[in-house]
Design a protein around this motif. Sequence first.
Motif, PDB file in Angstrom:
ATOM      1  N   ARG A 177       0.836  -1.202   0.000  1.00 13.45           N
ATOM      2  CA  ARG A 177       0.000   0.000   0.000  1.00 13.45           C
ATOM      3  C   ARG A 177       0.868   1.248   0.000  1.00 13.45           C
ATOM      4  O   ARG A 177       0.592   2.208  -0.703  1.00 13.45           O
ATOM      5  CB  ARG A 177      -0.939   0.003   1.202  1.00 13.45           C
ATOM      6  CG  ARG A 177      -2.211  -0.790   0.984  1.00 13.45           C
ATOM      7  CD  ARG A 177      -3.225  -0.506   2.058  1.00 13.45           C
ATOM      8  NE  ARG A 177      -2.719  -0.724   3.404  1.00 13.45           N
ATOM      9  CZ  ARG A 177      -2.721  -1.893   4.035  1.00 13.45           C
ATOM     10  NH1 ARG A 177      -3.190  -2.975   3.440  1.00 13.45           N
ATOM     11  NH2 ARG A 177      -2.267  -1.994   5.250  1.00 13.45           N
ATOM     12  N   ASP A 178       1.937   1.246   0.784  1.00 10.77           N
ATOM     13  CA  ASP A 178       2.813   2.414   0.862  1.00 10.77           C
ATOM     14  C   ASP A 178       3.430   2.731  -0.499  1.00 10.77           C
ATOM     15  O   ASP A 178       3.411   3.871  -0.935  1.00 10.77           O
ATOM     16  CB  ASP A 178       3.924   2.201   1.892  1.00 10.77           C
ATOM     17  CG  ASP A 178       3.392   2.205   3.325  1.00 10.77           C
ATOM     18  OD1 ASP A 178       2.241   2.634   3.525  1.00 10.77           O
ATOM     19  OD2 ASP A 178       4.132   1.768   4.217  1.00 10.77           O
ATOM     20  N   ALA A 221       2.361   1.864  -3.357  1.00 16.05           N
ATOM     21  CA  ALA A 221       1.299   2.181  -4.302  1.00 16.05           C
ATOM     22  C   ALA A 221       0.937   3.664  -4.254  1.00 16.05           C
ATOM     23  O   ALA A 221       0.437   4.212  -5.228  1.00 16.05           O
ATOM     24  CB  ALA A 221       0.060   1.332  -4.018  1.00 16.05           C
ATOM     25  N   ASP A 222       1.217   4.300  -3.132  1.00 15.85           N
ATOM     26  CA  ASP A 222       0.892   5.719  -2.967  1.00 15.85           C
ATOM     27  C   ASP A 222       1.983   6.658  -3.498  1.00 15.85           C
ATOM     28  O   ASP A 222       1.788   7.863  -3.547  1.00 15.85           O
ATOM     29  CB  ASP A 222       0.654   6.039  -1.487  1.00 15.85           C
ATOM     30  CG  ASP A 222      -0.566   5.327  -0.932  1.00 15.85           C
ATOM     31  OD1 ASP A 222      -1.474   5.011  -1.725  1.00 15.85           O
ATOM     32  OD2 ASP A 222      -0.602   5.083   0.289  1.00 15.85           O
TER      33      ASP A 222
END
Length: 118
Positions: A16-17, A19-20
């Motif tokens: 998730r990290d 992906a940001d």
Amino acid sequence: MSDTPPETPDFDSMTRDIADVPAVEVIVTVAVNLMSAAAVKLGLTEEGEKHKDLDEARKLVHALAGLLDASATEISSFHAAPLRDGLKSLQLAFREASIVPDEPGQGPGEKYTGPVFG
């Protein structure tokens, strides 16, 4: 000593990290890491000769030049200009450090940038 097992990485959170993070930031971060590693291998750091390895430096500078060439249209000139300046500085430092200089256009990364002169 504790009997608790070491924490395992939270791969979902790590995914998730990343992906940001915008692609431009990833490209610039990789470029800066290549530049830093090349500077170390060129002996340009405080410890100088201790880590100097021109064969390794050549590979890193060449990879940096390839990355910048491939990503030139993807990152803005705001990001690209200082990276190109840093690349040229590394290419010049390599040329100065080489006992047997490369022919013009044959130095590290010059396949992508063209010949580099002081």
